[in-house]
Structure formats: structure tokens, C-alpha cells
Design an enzyme around this catalytic site. Structure first.
Site, PDB file in Angstrom:
ATOM      1  N   LYS A  86     116.056  54.780  25.642  1.00 23.15           N
ATOM      2  CA  LYS A  86     116.523  56.162  25.573  1.00 23.15           C
ATOM      3  C   LYS A  86     118.036  56.208  25.326  1.00 23.15           C
ATOM      4  CE  LYS A  86     114.246  58.856  28.277  1.00 23.15           C
ATOM      5  NZ  LYS A  86     113.832  59.057  29.655  1.00 23.15           N
ATOM      6  N   ARG A  92     118.110  60.591  34.002  1.00 25.46           N
ATOM      7  CA  ARG A  92     116.809  60.056  33.578  1.00 25.46           C
ATOM      8  C   ARG A  92     116.827  58.540  33.525  1.00 25.46           C
ATOM      9  NH1 ARG A  92     113.983  64.152  30.251  1.00 25.46           N
ATOM     10  NH2 ARG A  92     115.469  65.814  29.869  1.00 25.46           N
ATOM     11  N   GLY A 122     106.537  58.131  32.031  1.00 18.04           N
ATOM     12  CA  GLY A 122     106.144  58.746  33.296  1.00 18.04           C
ATOM     13  C   GLY A 122     106.120  57.806  34.489  1.00 18.04           C
ATOM     14  N   MET A 162     108.732  56.060  35.838  1.00 20.68           N
ATOM     15  CA  MET A 162     109.921  56.068  36.694  1.00 20.68           C
ATOM     16  C   MET A 162     110.392  57.510  36.887  1.00 20.68           C
ATOM     17  SD  MET A 162     111.924  52.693  35.466  1.00 20.68           S
ATOM     18  CE  MET A 162     111.898  53.042  33.749  1.00 20.68           C
ATOM     19  N   ARG A 205     112.532  57.648  19.559  1.00 23.71           N
ATOM     20  CA  ARG A 205     112.010  56.309  19.862  1.00 23.71           C
ATOM     21  C   ARG A 205     110.845  56.022  18.928  1.00 23.71           C
ATOM     22  NH1 ARG A 205     109.421  57.771  25.742  1.00 23.71           N
ATOM     23  NH2 ARG A 205     108.293  59.580  25.036  1.00 23.71           N
ATOM     24  N   HIS A 230      80.885  35.939  32.594  1.00 22.06           N
ATOM     25  CA  HIS A 230      79.772  35.751  31.663  1.00 22.06           C
ATOM     26  C   HIS A 230      79.563  36.992  30.795  1.00 22.06           C
ATOM     27  CE1 HIS A 230      75.472  35.936  30.542  1.00 22.06           C
ATOM     28  NE2 HIS A 230      75.670  34.656  30.259  1.00 22.06           N
ATOM     29  N   SER A 236      87.370  19.508  18.202  1.00 25.28           N
ATOM     30  CA  SER A 236      87.411  20.954  18.401  1.00 25.28           C
ATOM     31  C   SER A 236      87.638  21.193  19.890  1.00 25.28           C
ATOM     32  CB  SER A 236      86.098  21.583  17.943  1.00 25.28           C
ATOM     33  OG  SER A 236      86.130  22.964  18.217  1.00 25.28           O
ATOM     34  N   CYS A 249      87.425  26.106  19.464  1.00 22.43           N
ATOM     35  CA  CYS A 249      86.267  27.001  19.408  1.00 22.43           C
ATOM     36  C   CYS A 249      86.034  27.697  20.736  1.00 22.43           C
ATOM     37  CB  CYS A 249      85.028  26.254  18.960  1.00 22.43           C
ATOM     38  SG  CYS A 249      84.528  24.979  20.124  1.00 22.43           S
ATOM     39  N   TYR A 274      92.476  25.059  12.321  1.00 28.49           N
ATOM     40  CA  TYR A 274      91.833  26.380  12.358  1.00 28.49           C
ATOM     41  C   TYR A 274      91.631  26.844  13.796  1.00 28.49           C
ATOM     42  CZ  TYR A 274      87.541  23.909  13.624  1.00 28.49           C
ATOM     43  OH  TYR A 274      86.619  23.147  14.283  1.00 28.49           O
TER      44      TYR A 274
HETATM   45  C1  PEP Z   1      84.315  25.762  25.615  1.00 28.49           C
HETATM   46  O1  PEP Z   1      84.120  25.117  26.631  1.00 28.49           O
HETATM   47  O2  PEP Z   1      85.380  26.316  25.350  1.00 28.49           O
HETATM   48  C2  PEP Z   1      83.234  25.892  24.630  1.00 28.49           C
HETATM   49  C3  PEP Z   1      83.436  26.390  23.435  1.00 28.49           C
HETATM   50  O3  PEP Z   1      82.011  25.555  25.059  1.00 28.49           O
HETATM   51  P1  PEP Z   1      81.107  26.519  25.961  1.00 28.49           P
HETATM   52  O4  PEP Z   1      81.870  27.776  26.154  1.00 28.49           O
HETATM   53  O5  PEP Z   1      79.845  26.702  25.232  1.00 28.49           O
HETATM   54  O6  PEP Z   1      80.974  25.718  27.215  1.00 28.49           O
END
Ligand code: PEP
Ligand code: MG
Length: 905
Positions: free
Chosen positions: A41, A111, A120, A122, A355, A471, A790, A858, A878
Site C-alpha cells: 500500500k 492503515r 482484511g 490486519m 495494487r 488415500h 524413476s 512418478c 521428466y
Molecule cells: C511412490 O511411491 O511415489 C509411487 C509412485 O508408488 P506408489 O504411490 O504406487 O507406492
């Protein structure tokens, strides 16, 4: 001041140099580049002042002063008050008004204003400077006693509440009583006589609560107000907001002291808020609200309906033209859409704030692309500017912006998007109703792998417990279903098939709406708007196209089925980084075969069942490999402990007991007893660390031999038809080279044999997941056998911390985050210092052995922008994430590359 009271984050130099510091900057001394010191501000007011715009004069007390205030146990830093009084002298000159002046008094607003906007959160005190004398003067100048008295009573209320912590309800109750006595409904209807006695009543409340009179000296009022604004940096709501928005706690707030201007001085006065472009759609138009003859507070209080900003053009065309011009100028100057606050006092325009505007995802991409077209920003800047969360908004259905519904509860937003459906409380019903064409929301205390069939058919998932890596959250995100977890106010009674929140009960079959982007739960149907395909979204496609030109990391997707792979491709995935084959085992038509295979007591018997599975698996792989023709598909061999494919132990114990007691269905009893015996046999104290992953391949090589045969047969068949199938076979949970070696020795001959049988050569790879610290530590060894790595960062996080994810999320992660024992949930964002170091080591050692080793990730973190930044830094090839998160990952990968090149410049 003892050293022990100085917070560790405060640089020592600041403490020792306090006397010499400049704590106060007049607006004309600051600039936009001083945001750290002056807050958003203050920097905005300074920049507008510099640009010659009509900003009510004022000054800013720095964020550094706030930090110093805390460092000295809540005392104003030395020299600050002197600088404030000096600045006040200048302010009085600029305003041509003076504190305490009986004819022309100066009133100021005080302010808060941190570096990052915390709307809002503070405190603010308005109309400061009023006492009996100045109130009379204000009334005389305005020619409106009611207005002056109203300003006074608001000031007492705000000051009492904010500075002295008096319960605001006490003032509200007095106001309500005054209106009741007067027989009126709204505040403006109170006559001066009534207001005068209300002011007296307020002063009495103040005296009663504090034990002393309300300060009449404006200087004393100001000093107290400045301290109160400093203190408001650490109110619980401000702390919570910072945690949510990831704003560091050690920044502190600046304090802006500014001459009050009044928008409620008759028909040529007013107040408004406007955006230089539409923050909902992004359209290039002035967008906002105007309220004639009113103060900003009235807009917030909703006492009167505001008019669209265009109304200003009708009321005061010259002011409108001037405002429009300033808006254009500020937008060009900041090269971004501005959110402007202004007041018109008797025909004179005052700019109060500028802003960067908060905007929807839709607006964010449209504006960024338009601004590139207008040569206001570069393509790279456009890419850098879109928050991943904004892009995410476009990918999912969302609550219509105009919907007026009130949520009954709020949980943790775990998977974005809004959905409406009938509440159901078990997976079987969800599956059954879902298949019959009904929209259902699966509501559970928490979900487990046995619920997946219901989750597939549900439009959304709501759980009472769990965190962002529970999960339910993981599965829902993987499937792109809206999901809210940890909605602790939602008391689920699975037996009664209902849930209740604060006395409202929702039974099975009643409609609810959930918004997985915000975590809001609504009763009934709330209007939503559908998401558009990104490829059809002109602006989003442009942003992603530029992102693709910028990023170095490839983006692959986790996909178990052809339909997931198609979605992944549509979203721009360049490969499949994880195909979890066990999900295929869970499908209705094969689960009985899988169960028979697990029940088998001999290898021969097991092989018989596996032979039945082979053609089914081959079909699965053919499907996914052909969708992904020309691109790599990493297929992971079986990972979970076998008991996960068998019925639940508790259910079996209950069912066998019932059957035994009734004496009915002896055959069924026998069958169930046999299954129970096998379940008991397979039971493990800690399945996460038990017989799973590569260990299954070592003990039951026939299972993975079948899987490899299915993969290779599918690939050969496709190649014969000129489909470029590129499978990569991945072994999970490897900890030692010997394990991988043993398994490879079993599987390689199968792969070779199939190619020979089919007379086709398949370019395939054989690799491993790195998800056990030992694998990371010995990655140099493991790379001798593995052609790719991976990172399974979910298991790697579990095993590095020694946390079981579900238990940790249920029992202590929230507490750890609250107490800052953990800075972030490590299941959401990779823990760079621990897990990240293991990853760095694995990449380095692995590539020492195999220079061109392909390395990806992954785990669920592959879709998290901060984790993507780390993956970029570590030189991964990747990231692989759920198909729905691919666009976000493309953007985040580009932003990582942009950040990288900015930091090396
Ligand atoms: C992991 O452990 O990150 C993975 C990809 O395998 P999962 O989640 O299937 O155990
Ligand atoms: Mg794993």
C-alpha cells in the site's frame, strides 16, 4: 534489551543500528520499488504521488520498524516517534489542515500494509483526530452535523475495538439499541440528537472497559493506533492467513498514516473500487463499483447497494474521465492490471490505493495473452505470471461466481473442481448408483483401497479425516475427481448413512455440492460452470505453447488405462511415467482370477491362474501402448502386498462368525474360512515395509514373468502392425543391486523369448524405481542393472522420514505444521533438505555409471509446482503426474526454467 528476546530471524545489524535508522517515509519519498520496506500500500501510494496523481498526503512507517517493535518486546523503536511528529508537520502543511484545529482539523487514517496483500487480516483506524472540538469543526465545515457525529462514533468504535481490544459487540449492541429506540432500521436514519447520545454511550463503554477516558489528544490517539497496527500483524487470523498463502511470518507490516478524505459529503462525493480490466473474465474494460455520497466502509457493510463504476460517468463525467486516464496510466506503468481505490470529495478525485489485481484463472490467462498482444509484457513474462493454481481453475468445473450459497463446512481442498450429487456413504452404493446414471458424492470418514470402485463412479469425494496426501486425496487427484478431505466438522455416521454439521443432517440420497478448489461443502445444488477443454481455450493454449518453448523438463503422465492415456495426450503429456498394473488386477472381471492365483498353494496352480490373466493383461497393455504410440510408457510390475487383493480381514471374521452361528450356507462358510486362513497367512504387522514391490517378484517370479510376457507380446503385436510401441519395464521398491539383478535374470529371458517367438524386435528398457533410501545411496551400483530411474517420492518420503503416510497425516502432520516442526507437508512438496538430497545423490551417482541414464519422478509430487522446480534443478529428464495436472506441470516446468535463468543472470 537482553539478547534472548531478539528473534532469531532478526539480523543483528538491525538491532544495533536502530537509533540511526529512517523509520518514516513521506509518500513523496517512496517508490514502487520499495515494497519490502513500505509494504504494497505504501509503495503504491508513493508511486502514485510521484506520478503526480492526487493522493491524499501521508507517510509510511516501515516494515523494518514493525520488526524492530517486535524485537524490542513491543516498544516503538528509538527515534520513531520523533520522525512521525516531523512527518506530521509536513503532512499538516500539505493538507493545509492541522491536528486539533478548531476550524479546519486534520483527520487521518492509520492503515496496515504488508509487502503481500492480506485483505482484511490486519487492522485499520479511520477518522483519527476526532474529539469534541474537532467533531464540531468537522460538522461546521461539512455543513452536516449528522455526518460528523457518525464519523466520531465510528472512530470510537474502531479505536476501542482495534487499539484497546474492547469487544465490538458492546458497541454494536448500543447501536442496535439506539436504532430500536429511534424506531429506525439503518444507521443513516439516526438523527444528530440520537447520535450525540450514542457517542456518549460509546465513550462510557470505552471508559468502563479500559478504566480511563477516551484520549482526546490526536497525537496520543495516533501513537496508540500505530502500535495497534503493528500488533495486528500477529493476530491469529493474520497468522492463519499467512500460513495459507505461504507468506513468511518475519516480514512485518508497514503503517500508512494518511489524510482522511470523505466520500460522504453530498451528491458530488462518493467512493469506489475499480479494476483496470475485468478480474473475472479478463475483458479490457473498467470494472468495479461506485457508491455516491458514501464512505468505503458503507460499501463493505452493504448498507446500500453499489452501482457499477459506469455510474460515475453519469454522476461526474469529468471525474470519471480523469479516473479512467489514471487507471490506464497505472496499468501501463506497472504493466499489470490494477485494483484501484478512490474517493471523490466534493467533486475532487483522490486516488487511495493501487495494487496488482487478484483475478480468476480465466482472467489471468486472458489478460496475460492480451498484454503480450499489446506489447506490454513478453511471452516469458506471461508464462511466469500465471499461477499454477489459476491454470488449474480452468481445468475443472467450478462454482458459478454469482452463486449466493453459504457453505456449511470447509475442509482441506484436496482435488480441484466442483461437483453436485446425492450423498452416499459406502463404495458399493456409489458404484451401483453411479453406474445407473445418478450423480453421487461419496462421503466417508476416510477411504481405503477397497473404496476405489465407488470412487470411480462418484462425481466427487468428501472425507471427514485425512490430509492432502491421504488415500482419498491421492486417488481423487489421480482420477481428476473433486475431493475434500479433513472436513472435521462433517460428522459422518456410515452406519446410519448420514452426516451432520452443527445440527444439520444430510441423509443418503440428499443432494450436496462440494468445491474441491476451495474446500467448501454445501447442502443442495449450487450452480456450477463446466470446464472447457484447454486445447479449445485460445489464451490457455497460447500460454502453454510458450511454456513448452521455455521448459527443459519433459512432462509425462501417470496413466493406468487407455482413457487416462488419452486424457494425458490431450493435455500435452510426452509419455506415460507410471502405469500401475495392480489397478488392472482390481477390476471386476479379473479380481476373482487374481484372488484364485493368490489362494493357490503351489506354483503350478498359480501359473494356471496366471495363464488366464495373461490375455487380459496383454489387452490392457496393447490398449495403453497403442494410445501412446511413438512415446515411452513406463509399466510398473506388481507392487502392493497381496492381501490387498483379498477381502478385508475384519469382514471375513465377521461373515464367517455369522455363518457359523446361523449354520446357513456351509459351502460359503468353507470358502470364506479358506480365504480367511490365507489372509491370516499373508497378514503383516507393517505391510508398507513387508512383502511387496520387488520382493514379490523375487518370491513369486511367475507373476512378473506373466506381466513381462504380456507387455512384450502386446508390444510385438503392435509393432507388427507398425504401431511404435515403446515399453519401459519398471521394478518397484528396489533396495539392493542384488534384488534387481535377480529379478532381471528372471525377466530378461522372457522378454527375449517373446521377441523371438514373434519375430519382432522391441526397443524396450528395463529400470527401477528409486523409493528406498538405500537405492538412492547405492544408485551408482543400481544403475549398472537399471537403464532408467524413476523416483517414487511417496515411498521415498515415507521411508526417509520413517513416516507411514496415512498415519502421519491422520495423527501428527497437522500438529507438526502448526508448530513449525515441518515447514511443509512433505507428502505434498518434496522435502528438499532430506529427500531432495537423496534424489540429488541418486541422479549424480546413477549418471556416473550410466551417462545418459533417464531419470524421472512418478510420485504424486510430480504435479506439485515447487517439487517440479526441484526436479528441474536436479536435472531430471521428466516429471510424471496425473493426466489432469499435466498442463499445470508444463507451466511449472517452464517457470522453473525461467527462474533458473533469472538466477544465473
Ligand atoms: C511412490 O511411491 O511415489 C509411487 C509412485 O508408488 P506408489 O504411490 O504406487 O507406492
Ligand atoms: Mg511407491
Amino acid at each position: 534489551m537482553g539478547k534472548g528476546t531478539v528473534p532469531s530471524w532478526l539480523p543483528h545489524t538491525i538491532c544495533s543500528m536502530s537509533a540511526a535508522r529512517k523509520w518514516v517515509y513521506l509518500f513523496k519519498e517512496g517508490s514502487a520499488s520499495m515494497r519490502d520496506l513500505l509494504g504494497g500500500k505504501g509503495a503504491g501510494a508513493a508511486e502514485m504521488t510521484r506520478a503526480g496523481m492526487p493522493v491524499p498526503p501521508g507517510f509510511t512507517i516501515t516494515t523494518e520498524a514493525c520488526r524492530e517493535y517486535y524485537a524490542h518486546g513491543g516498544k516503538l523503536p528509538e527515534g520513531l516517534w520523533k520522525q512521525v511528529t516531523d512527518a506530521l508537520v509536513t503532512l499538516e502543511k500539505q493538507a493545509r489542515k492541522r491536528f486539533r484545529d478548531p476550524r479546519n482539523p486534520l483527520l487521518v487514517s492509520v492503515r496496515s500494509g504488508a509487502k503481500f496483500s492480506m485483505p482484511g487480516m490486519m487492522d485499520t483506524v479511520l477518522n483519527l483526530g476526532l474529539n469534541d472540538v474537532t467533531t464540531r469543526a468537522l460538522a461546521a465545515r461539512a455543513g452536516d452535523e449528522r455526518f460528523a457525529l457518525d464519523a466520531r462514533r465510528r472512530f470510537i468504535q474502531m479505536f476501542g475495538k482495534t487499539v484497546k481490544g474492547i469487544d465490538g459487540q458492546r458497541f454494536e449492541a448500543a447501536l442496535t439499541a439506539a436504532k430500536k429506540r429511534a424506531g429506525v432500521k439503518t444507521d443513516p436514519e439516526l438523527s444528530p440528537v440520537r447520535l450525540r447520545s450514542l457517542v456518549k454511550r460509546y465513550l462510557a463503554i470505552y471508559r468502563d472497559a479500559t478504566g480511563h477516558e477516551f484520549p482526546t489528544d490526536p497525537a496520543e490517539q495516533l501513537r496508540d493506533a500505530i502500535e495497534a497496527v503493528f500488533r495486528s500483524w500477529n493476530t491469529p487470523r493474520a497468522i492463519t492467513y499467512r500460513r495459507m498463502e505461504r507468506i513468511p511470518d518475519d516480514l512485518g507490516t508497514a503503517v500508512n498514516v494518511q489524510m482522511m478524505v470523505f466520500g460522504n459529503m453530498g451528491p458530488t462525493s462518493g467512493t469506489g473500487v475499480a479494476f483496470t480490466r475485468n478480474p473475472i473474465t479478463g475483458r479490457k474494460e473498467l470494472y468495479g463499483d461506485y457508491l455516491a455520497n458514501a464512505q468505503g466502509e458503507d460499501v463493505v457493510a452493504g448498507v446500500r447497494d453499489t452501482e457499477p463504476i459506469k455510474a460515475l460517468k453519469r454522476h461526474l463525467p469529468k471525474v470519471y474521465a480523469q479516473f479512467e486516464r489514471y487507471g490506464r496510466k497505472l496499468e501501463k506503468h506497472y504493466r499489470d492490471v490494477q485494483d484501484l481505490e478512490f474517493t471523490v470529495e466534493r467533486g475532487k478525485l483522490y486516488m487511495l490505493q493501487t495494487r496488482a489485481a487478484k483475478r480468476t484463472g480465466e482472467a489471468a490467462v486472458n489478460i496475460a495473452v492480451d498484454m503480450v498482444g499489446e506489447h506490454l509484457i513478453t511471452e516469458r513474462e506471461a508464462v511466469a505470471r500465471i499461477e499454477p493454481r489459476q491454470l488449474e481453475q480452468l481445468l475443472f468445473p467450478r462454482i458459478a461466481p454469482g452463486a449466493k450459497a453459504q457453505p456449511i463446512a470447509r475442509g482441506v481442498p484436496a482435488s480441484p473442481g466442483a461437483a453436485t450429487g446425492e450423498a452416499v456413504f459406502d463404495a458399493d452404493t456409489a458404484a451401483e448408483w453411479g453406474k445407473s446414471g445418478k450423480s453421487v458424492i461419496l462421503v466417508r470418514v476416510e477411504t481405503n483401497p477397497n473404496d476405489v470402485h465407488g470412487m470411480v463412479e462418484a462425481k466427487g469425494i468428501l472425507t471427514q479425516t485425512g490430509g492432502t496426501a491421504s488415500h482419498a486425496a491421492l486417488v481423487a487427484r489421480g482420477m481428476g475427481r473433486p475431493c475434500i478431505v479433513g472436513a472435521s466438522k462433517v460428522a459422518v455416521d456410515e452406519d446410519q448413512r448420514s452426516f451432520s454439521v452443527d445440527g444439520t443432517t444430510v441423509k443418503q440420497g440428499e443432494e450436496i455440492t462440494i468445491d474441491g478448489t476451495t474446500g467448501d461443502v454445501f447442502v443442495g445444488r449450487v450452480p456450477t460452470i463446466e470446464a472447457r477443454s484447454l486445447s479449445k481455450h485460445r489464451a490457455a493454449s497460447a500460454i502453454l505453447g510458450w511454456a513448452d518453448e521455455t521448459r527443459r523438463l519433459q512432462v509425462w503422465a501417470n496413466a493406468d488405462y487407455p482413457r487416462d492415456a488419452r486424457k494425458a495426450l490431450e493435455n500435452g503429456a510426452q509419455g506415460v511415467g507410471l502405469c500401475r498394473t495392480e489397478h488392472m488386477f482390481m477390476e471386476e472381471d479379473r479380481l476373482p482370477i487374481v484372488q484364485a492365483m493368490i489362494m493357490a498353494t503351489t506354483t503350478r496352480e498359480r501359473e494356471k491362474q496366471l495363464a488366464r490373466l495373461l490375455p487380459i493383461q496383454r489387452g490392457d497393455f496393447r490398449g495403453i501402448l497403442s494410445v501412446m504410440a511413438g512415446l515411452p510408457v513406463v509399466i510398473r510390475l506388481i507392487d502392493p502386498p497381496l492381501h490387498e487383493f483379498l477381502p478385508n480381514r475384519e469382514d471375513l471374521v465377521r461373515d464367517t462368525a455369522t455363518l457359523r452361528a446361523t449354520g446357513k450356507s456351509p459351502d460359503r462358510l468353507k470358502r470364506l474360512e479358506k480365504i480367511l486362513a490365507r489372509v491370516e497367512e499373508l497378514h503383516e504387522a507393517n505391510p508398507m515395509l513387508g512383502l511387496r514391490g520387488v520382493r514379490l517378484s523375487v518370491l513369486f517370479p511367475e507373476i512378473t514373468r506373466m506381466q513381462v510376457r504380456a507387455i512384450m507380446e502386446a508390444a510385438c503385436d503392435l509393432r507388427k502392425r507398425n504401431v511404435d510401441a515403446r515399453p519401459e519395464i519398471m521394478i518397484p521398491l528396489v533396495g539392493t543391486l542384488a534384488e534387481l539383478h535377480a529379478v532381471h535374470a528372471e525377466l530378461k529371458p522372457v522378454a527375449q523369448l517373446v521377441q523371438k517367438e514373434k519375430g519382432v524386435r522391441v526397443p524396450y528398457k528395463f529400470g527401477t524405481m528409486i523409493e528406498i533410501p538405500r537405492a538412492a545411496l547405492t544408485a551408482g551400483e543400481i544403475a549398472k542393472e537399471a537403464e532408467f530411474f524413476s523416483f517414487g517420492t511417496n515411498d521415498l518420503t515415507q521411508t526417509t522420514f520413517g513416516f507411514s503416510r496415512d498415519d502421519a497425516e491422520r495423527h501428527f502432520i497437522v500438529n507438526y505444521l502448526e508448530h513449525k516442526i515441518l515447514p511443509r507437508n512433505p507428502f505434498e512438496t518434496i522435502d528438499e533438505d532430506g529427500v531432495g538430497r537423496l534424489m540429488a545423490l541418486a541422479v549424480k551417482e546413477g549418471r556416473k555409471t550410466r551417462r545418459r541414464l533417464e531419470v524421472g519422478i512418478c510420485g504424486e509430487h510430480g504435479g506439485d509446482p515447487d517439487s517440479i522446480r526441484l526436479c528441474h534443478k536436479l536435472g531430471l529428464n521428466y516429471v510424471s503426474c496425473s493426466p489432469f495436472r499435466v498442463p499445470v506441470a508444463r507451466l511449472a516446468a517452464a517457470q522453473a526454467a525461467i527462474g533458473d535463468s533469472a538466477s544465473t543472470k
